[in-house]
Design a protein around this motif. Structure first.
Motif, PDB file in Angstrom:
ATOM      1  N   GLY A  16     117.463-100.762   1.625  1.00  0.00           N
ATOM      2  CA  GLY A  16     117.957-100.013   0.478  1.00  0.00           C
ATOM      3  C   GLY A  16     116.923 -99.700  -0.588  1.00  0.00           C
ATOM      4  N   ASP A  87     124.379-101.501 -14.046  1.00  0.00           N
ATOM      5  CA  ASP A  87     124.641-100.215 -14.683  1.00  0.00           C
ATOM      6  C   ASP A  87     124.087-100.278 -16.102  1.00  0.00           C
ATOM      7  OD1 ASP A  87     126.429-101.520 -16.353  1.00  0.00           O
ATOM      8  OD2 ASP A  87     128.207-100.483 -15.617  1.00  0.00           O
ATOM      9  N   ARG A 117     121.792-102.615  -7.255  1.00  0.00           N
ATOM     10  CA  ARG A 117     123.053-103.125  -6.730  1.00  0.00           C
ATOM     11  C   ARG A 117     122.804-103.758  -5.365  1.00  0.00           C
ATOM     12  NH1 ARG A 117     127.555 -98.741  -8.827  1.00  0.00           N
ATOM     13  NH2 ARG A 117     126.771 -98.790 -10.962  1.00  0.00           N
ATOM     14  N   PRO A 121     123.549 -99.773   1.373  1.00  0.00           N
ATOM     15  CA  PRO A 121     123.189 -98.409   1.009  1.00  0.00           C
ATOM     16  C   PRO A 121     123.863 -97.380   1.914  1.00  0.00           C
ATOM     17  CG  PRO A 121     121.300 -99.593   1.934  1.00  0.00           C
ATOM     18  CD  PRO A 121     122.475-100.484   2.069  1.00  0.00           C
ATOM     19  N   ARG A 125     122.233 -93.051  -1.156  1.00  0.00           N
ATOM     20  CA  ARG A 125     122.526 -94.218  -1.995  1.00  0.00           C
ATOM     21  C   ARG A 125     121.566 -95.341  -1.668  1.00  0.00           C
ATOM     22  NH1 ARG A 125     127.488 -94.574  -4.604  1.00  0.00           N
ATOM     23  NH2 ARG A 125     128.954 -92.973  -3.969  1.00  0.00           N
ATOM     24  N   ARG A 127     119.640 -99.266  -3.109  1.00  0.00           N
ATOM     25  CA  ARG A 127     119.948-100.480  -3.865  1.00  0.00           C
ATOM     26  C   ARG A 127     119.183-100.518  -5.184  1.00  0.00           C
ATOM     27  NH1 ARG A 127     120.634-105.802  -0.470  1.00  0.00           N
ATOM     28  NH2 ARG A 127     118.459-105.503   0.092  1.00  0.00           N
ATOM     29  N   PHE A 129     118.153 -97.556  -8.069  1.00  0.00           N
ATOM     30  CA  PHE A 129     118.222 -96.131  -8.398  1.00  0.00           C
ATOM     31  C   PHE A 129     118.228 -95.895  -9.894  1.00  0.00           C
ATOM     32  CE2 PHE A 129     122.798 -96.233  -9.334  1.00  0.00           C
ATOM     33  CZ  PHE A 129     123.191 -97.365  -8.631  1.00  0.00           C
ATOM     34  N   GLN A 131     119.490 -94.171 -13.296  1.00  0.00           N
ATOM     35  CA  GLN A 131     120.734 -93.688 -13.856  1.00  0.00           C
ATOM     36  C   GLN A 131     120.503 -93.114 -15.241  1.00  0.00           C
ATOM     37  OE1 GLN A 131     123.938 -96.550 -14.346  1.00  0.00           O
ATOM     38  NE2 GLN A 131     124.957 -95.708 -12.564  1.00  0.00           N
ATOM     39  N   GLY A 332     123.988 -90.412 -11.529  1.00  0.00           N
ATOM     40  CA  GLY A 332     123.007 -90.992 -10.619  1.00  0.00           C
ATOM     41  C   GLY A 332     121.908 -89.975 -10.371  1.00  0.00           C
ATOM     42  N   ASP A 334     118.962 -90.057  -8.831  1.00  0.00           N
ATOM     43  CA  ASP A 334     118.361 -89.905  -7.510  1.00  0.00           C
ATOM     44  C   ASP A 334     119.252 -89.102  -6.579  1.00  0.00           C
ATOM     45  OD1 ASP A 334     115.939 -91.538  -7.913  1.00  0.00           O
ATOM     46  OD2 ASP A 334     117.431 -93.068  -8.348  1.00  0.00           O
ATOM     47  N   ARG A 335     120.527 -89.280  -6.746  1.00  0.00           N
ATOM     48  CA  ARG A 335     121.466 -88.498  -5.933  1.00  0.00           C
ATOM     49  C   ARG A 335     121.408 -87.026  -6.318  1.00  0.00           C
ATOM     50  NH1 ARG A 335     125.242 -90.567  -3.158  1.00  0.00           N
ATOM     51  NH2 ARG A 335     127.048 -89.425  -3.890  1.00  0.00           N
ATOM     52  N   TYR A 338     118.214 -85.663  -4.846  1.00  0.00           N
ATOM     53  CA  TYR A 338     118.397 -85.494  -3.399  1.00  0.00           C
ATOM     54  C   TYR A 338     119.137 -84.191  -3.093  1.00  0.00           C
ATOM     55  CZ  TYR A 338     119.721 -86.939   1.368  1.00  0.00           C
ATOM     56  OH  TYR A 338     119.893 -87.021   2.715  1.00  0.00           O
TER      57      TYR A 338
END
Length: 444
Positions: A16, A87, A117, A121, A125, A127, A129, A131, A332, A334-335, A338
């Motif tokens: 992850g 978070d 987290r 993963p 997603r 582990r 990332f 925010q 998020g 990184d999402r 992506y």
RNA sequence: GCAGCAGUAGCUCAGUUGGUUAGAGCACUAGUUUGUGGAACUAGGGGUCGGUGGUUCGAAUCCACCCUGCUGUACCA
């Protein structure tokens, strides 16, 4: 011999965790710069809190487990458990509780930070990332909630998304609360499994969700999920209520009115938005991307939301006597990166250095002279950092996408005029040192 | 966590019903004469065939267990 091999350090990364390369980081930087610009425009304060907190400080909403590392990364330091934050909301609540008296309310802060987290993963997603969070603390005014939605929309559009490519979905915890009263559901555990089931309407559809509300459901991999064990009449009531197209709770009606005043319309009322969080108390929102996202093998995957949030009026009060209603949103990053990287038009310009070739080490002084001129004109420049023939140097310049190379060998030194070679056209030009920066800038 | 599928060179993969020193393409390195990249040609390096154990005269190939990855599902503060 075998022993030696076994002693070699691992080059693999923990599950992850990933290395992130320049291409991705540049897109991320672009998004971050947009976020910062808009945060300033909306009047938020910048805050940073540490990566580690006492587990106790941020663990109030963790499932009550004996192990403090369930879902989070923790270690014991001098008899106290520390955890990497999972978070940015829980640390904010801690920050507010700690500095309550000094902070003037309402308090608006935004924060960018890595969170961790300890869980499995998935696609896009990890582990670890990055925010982004924006929160209002100390106000019950629903203007705050509405502004968060509008602001997030502005950020996405600034990042290049069109109105068709994303949607802000809104709902309210009040809807499900009233529903629970209506069907006489009081047991917390059952409430939660109903909420979890309803959260999946979007993805699974009502037929499957009905199964989850009653005896349970088997998914296509053959795995079985326990249901909420409600009887048919109750499920019918739930379905009827949640299929309503228009909100009736007073909080949402007010938010809708504010949206109208802002002429904001890229939202959708969706009572199936649950967000699974226990701590939400009022309006909740979620941001969904509407375009297809593919994985590394080119397969279209379910991407889901890139962020969301809502009102959490009790979070701060958990720390003591201070009571501070709050509402916030998190994305998020990184999402989002992506997803954005898959949009073809997403090419970030990166300035690569002009390469000064090395013909003779005895001429370093001359090369450095050219480099100094170019660098002082803010042109990214380097003297070939390796060793080797001119051919090798050209190959290097080509590979790193250098816009040009500068040749300053024996011939050029005689006339005092370096040759610049444009690497995209292949054309060469003899230039006086005076005009060097000017000519290079034309190429870049 | 549960389930399905997969793991052969840095990457993408081939490897016939178990049978010699395990292959290709791309990438990499060096060279195709002196100071010129993106093309071509030549040569070269690189693999405990995910790991361990087992079956067998013999295993990349069969069996068991484990690890890792992908996908779904659960959990998600």
């Amino acid at each position: 011999m075998t022993k030696e091999k076994n002693n070699k350090p691992l080059k693999e990364l923990p599950l992850g965790f990933v290395d992130r390369k320049e291409k991705e980081l540049l897109v991320r930087d672009f998004i971050i710069s947009n976020i910062k610009e808009i945060m300033i425009k909306y009047g938020f304060q910048y805050l940073e809190t540490p990566s580690f907190e006492y587990t106790d400080s941020i663990g109030k909403f963790l499932p009550d487990k004996d192990r403090p590392d369930e879902g989070v990364f923790s270690f014991k330091d001098e008899n106290k458990w520390l955890s990497l934050r999972y978070d940015l909301t829980a640390p904010l609540a801690r920050y507010i509780a700690k500095n309550y008296l000094e902070i003037s309310k309402p308090f608006k802060r935004y924060q960018l930070g890595t969170v961790w987290r300890n869980e499995k993963p998935g696609p896009g997603r990890f582990r670890e990332f990055l925010q982004f969070d924006a929160d209002f603390v100390g106000t019950n005014n629903l203007q705050a909630d509405a502004e968060l939605c509008i602001m997030i929309a502005e950020i996405l559009e600034k990042c290049g998304l069109s109105k068709e490519e994303y949607k802000v979905k809104i709902s309210s915890r009040k809807i499900t609360e009233e529903l629970f009263k209506k069907i006489n559901l009081s047991e917390n555990k059952q409430k939660l499994s109903v909420l979890r089931a309803l959260d999946k309407i979007d993805r699974l559809g009502w037929t499957e969700v009905r199964k989850l509300l009653s005896e349970g459901r088997k998914d296509k991999s053959g795995d079985f999920t326990d249901g909420a064990n409600l009887d048919k009449s109750k499920i019918e009531i739930i379905e009827k209520e949640l299929k309503k197209k228009k909100p009736v709770t007073d909080d949402l009606l007010e938010i809708l009115k504010i949206f109208k005043d802002y002429k904001f319309n890229n939202f959708e009322f969706d009572p199936s938005i649950i967000r699974g969080l226990e701590y939400y108390t009022g309006p909740i929102f979620e941001v969904n991307l509407k375009f297809d996202v593919t994985n590394s093998k080119g397969k279209v995957i379910q991407f889901g939301s890139i962020g969301g949030g809502g009102r959490y009026d009790n979070l701060v009060s958990n720390f003591g006597n201070y009571d501070a209603p709050a509402t916030g949103i998190s994305i998020g990053l990184d999402r989002l990166v992506y997803a954005l990287m898959q949009k073809k038009e997403f090419k970030i310009k990166q300035s690569k250095p002009v390469v000064i070739c090395v013909f003779d080490k005895n001429s370093m002084k001359e090369y450095i002279g050219l480099q100094t001129i170019l660098r002082s004109a803010s042109i990214s420049t380097e003297i070939y950092p390796g060793e080797g023939k001119l051919k090798k140097q050209m190959e290097y310049a080509n590979k790193i996408n250098a816009p040009a190379v500068i040749l300053y060998g024996e011939n050029e030194l005689k006339s005092g005029k370096p040759t610049i070679r444009n690497l995209s056209t292949g054309k060469e030009k003899s230039i006086s040192i005076k005009e060097l920066s000017y000519e290079i800038k034309k190429i870049i």
